[in-house]
Design an enzyme around this catalytic site. Structure first.
Site: not given
Ligand code: G6P
Length: 608
Positions: A2, A27, A73, A99-100, A481, A485, A488, A504, A603
């Site tokens: 948000c 956001r 969001w 936001n919250g 990671e 990527k 997502e 396994h 994000k």
């Molecule tokens: C969200 C984003 C991720 C990010 C995570 C942690 O889930 O989509 O890409 O890694 O938050 O965010 P931060 O700002 O704490 O690194």
């Protein structure tokens, strides 16, 4: 998670709100809306979907020099026009963006409904608008204060009142609210990215704080009605850092910005005299560092994976046991906090709720937390007892790339610093310093292979339903990671395993339609990694090897090979991670995905 924007001044508020929302759209993009106060009263425009939907329905002229805007969001209530912010009370006097999460919203709503209030949305936020409107107080800030005293949960809110057009009231508890100070105008946003085009002077609100913004300035008070004194901070990031600079996507720009970003992470931190790292923000003298018996790194998403790599680096360099744990899991298992354990909270935004709450839990129990944070002045950075700024620069695309890489460097610097106090010899320290300083140029060499990596992504990954990523030791989190990527941004299902675990279970799913991205550094485990490749080949699974040059056994066995330069083994994961970003990016583009704003994600996740 948000985006919030607000303005009071002399200029038309509409265009300022809309350009701010454009910056904040990463956001959340389930819906957006604005509310403007003018002589004609309070007008609200809102629409489900991306900002473009709102733009379509806005009238040409938007009256008003006071207003608020929101990009959502969804948490409470599905994405819809009705659930889009701003939310108003029944008389259309008060408009609120939020936001919250208001945790006691159902109880408050039931009480208000029994008093005759009617609600138009399913959101928790609408309750706030009703509470503020129903307050017996006069001044808007007192109305807001009274309403918030009844509320449990987290919020960053901005409120306007049709009948008090000289002020904009904002408040914070757990969700970021940043004031921007202009010349006879004031701004507010949930992120500095929306402020930089207007001002460099900002003020971060603290929890349980309210601010009253007027044309000529601002004042702050606590929920207990005590005035507070806030010192403005000057931010360094300029507007240009938020542009795409000719790249098709922010993600691609950020991938290509990694050499310079890493240079910034390293700048001024390599101490050539003692072949160690100089980390001014740690606030931990060597004597106290010597007392550390264990290190625990906490983070979410890519930050957690960066923490896993970091843990491996630190443990290798210092021989101090170190591990990483998802921040939310840690927090809820009533963790044992010990005096000689150092905790590190890693976060790009510095606002992730779970990471912040985990750091607070450690501190509440008497532990010390260092931050590894990108956003300067963010909540986690301010909460921690010291730390390392990552200095990757603003990251706009939802998927983290340059901050991930720069966080690895920050951990390596910390490992070097602590290692040189403990076991790392001057010679080893010198080699590590050399290797760290060479990384930016080596990353450039990997980026130069973007076209070849694109071909591999299109040919071997984009059109499969599923892929495996495997690695060992420090490369296992890189596999995690890389798979993250891929999932997502391209929505191709990807799963990561330690290479040793393949046999396994997951091997049952390996087939000609299930490619495996295998991370194969030339290190002590090379032979073992080759055995894993054989196991996959025996099941006719395609293998994309991400490796170092010079071993024909890999080129002969893999269907595609991406070679990265060799560095010190402990730093190998840094370079091996870069091709995985490009593989995901090119697969996503080939599939026509919304690379910078993948579905369902945001994000910065500032709610639990
Ligand atoms: C969200 C984003 C991720 C990010 C995570 C942690 O889930 O989509 O890409 O890694 O938050 O965010 P931060 O700002 O704490 O690194």
């Amino acid at each position: 998670m948000c985006g919030i924007i607000g303005y009071i001044g002399k200029q038309p508020a509409g265009p300022i709100l809309m350009s701010g929302l454009r910056r904040l759209e990463y956001r959340g993009y389930d819906s957006s809306g604005i509310a403007l106060v003018s002589k004609g009263g309070l007008k609200v425009h809102k629409a489900q979907g991306k900002l473009a939907q709102l733009e379509k329905l806005l009238p040409k002229r938007l009256a008003g020099t006071l207003g608020i805007g929101h990009t959502r969001w969804a948490t409470h209530g599905e994405p819809s026009d009705a659930n889009a912010h701003p939310h108003c009370d029944e008389t259309g006097r008060i408009a609120v963006i939020h936001n919250g999460i208001i945790e006691n919203a159902p109880q408050l709503r039931a009480r208000l409904e029994s008093d005759g209030h009617t609600f138009l949305s399913e959101t928790d936020t609408e309750v706030l608008a009703h509470l503020i409107a129903a307050s017996g107080e006069e001044a808007l800030e007192q109305r807001v204060r009274e309403a918030l005293l009844a509320v449990q949960g987290t919020y960053g809110i901005a409120v306007v009142d049709r009948d008090q057009p000289d002020r904009l009231v904002v408040a914070r508890n757990g969700s970021p609210v940043i004031l921007g100070i202009g010349e006879r105008e004031m701004f507010v946003a949930s992120d500095v990215s929306a402020l930089v085009r207007h001002t460099r002077q900002v003020v971060h609100l603290d929890d349980r704080e309210i601010a009253v913004l007027e044309m000529g300035g601002f004042r702050t008070l606590t929920l207990d009605d005590q005035p507070t004194d806030k010192q403005p901070l000057t931010i360094s990031a300029g507007q240009e850092q938020y542009e795409k600079d000719g790249f098709d996507h922010y993600l691609l720009k950020e991938i290509h910005a990694q050499p310079e970003a890493c240079e910034r992470t390293l700048r001024g931190r390599i101490d050539r005299q003692f072949n160690t790292a100089h980390l001014g923000g740690l606030d931990l003298p060597p004597r106290e560092l010597l007392d550390i018996r264990r290190i625990k790194i906490l983070g979410c998403g890519s930050a957690y994976y960066a923490g896993m790599v970091g843990a491996n680096m630190i443990e290798t360099l210092t021989r101090v046991p170190c591990d990483a744990e998802p921040a939310a899991e840690f927090r809820y298992r009533n963790p044992v906090i010990e005096k000689d354990v150092l905790y590190m909270a890693v976060s790009q935004s510095g606002e992730t709720f779970d990471t912040l709450a985990a750091a607070q839990e450690v501190q509440r129990k008497g532990g010390r937390v260092l931050g590894v944070v990108n956003a300067v002045g963010s909540t986690i950075a301010r909460q921690c007892d010291g730390g390392i700024y990552v200095h990757a620069g603003p990251e706009v695309s939802v998927a983290s790339t340059k901050t991930f890489t720069c966080s690895l460097l920050a951990f390596a610097l910390f490992g070097l610093h602590l290692g040189r106090i403990r076991d790392v010899s001057p010679g080893e320290g010198r080699r590590l310093c050399d290797a760290l300083l060479a990384l930016p140029e080596q990353i450039r060499q990997v980026l130069d292979q973007s076209d070849a990596i694109q071909q591999i992504a299109v040919e071997h990954l984009a059109h499969n339903h599923s892929a495996f990523y495997i690695g060992r030791a420090g490369c296992y989190p890189i596999a995690l990671e890389g798979a993250q990527k891929m999932k997502e941004i391209s929505y191709v299902h990807a799963e990561a395993y330690p290479a040793s675990e393949l046999k396994h279970g997951p091997l049952a799913l390996v087939s000609p339609e299930t490619p495996t991205v295998a991370l194969i550094p030339h290190d002590d485990l090379l032979e073992k990694s080759l055995s894993s490749v054989e196991e996959i080949r025996a099941r006719r699974g395609p293998v994309i090897a991400v490796t170092h040059a010079g071993d024909t056994r890999i080129t002969e066995r893999a269907d595609a090979v991406i070679e990265v330069p060799k560095t010190e083994s402990v730093l190998d994961p840094v370079l091996l991670s870069i091709p995985l970003q490009l593989l995901a990016y090119h697969a996503a583009v080939a599939l026509g995905r919304d690379v910078d704003q993948p579905r369902n994600l945001a994000k910065s996740v500032t709610v639990e």
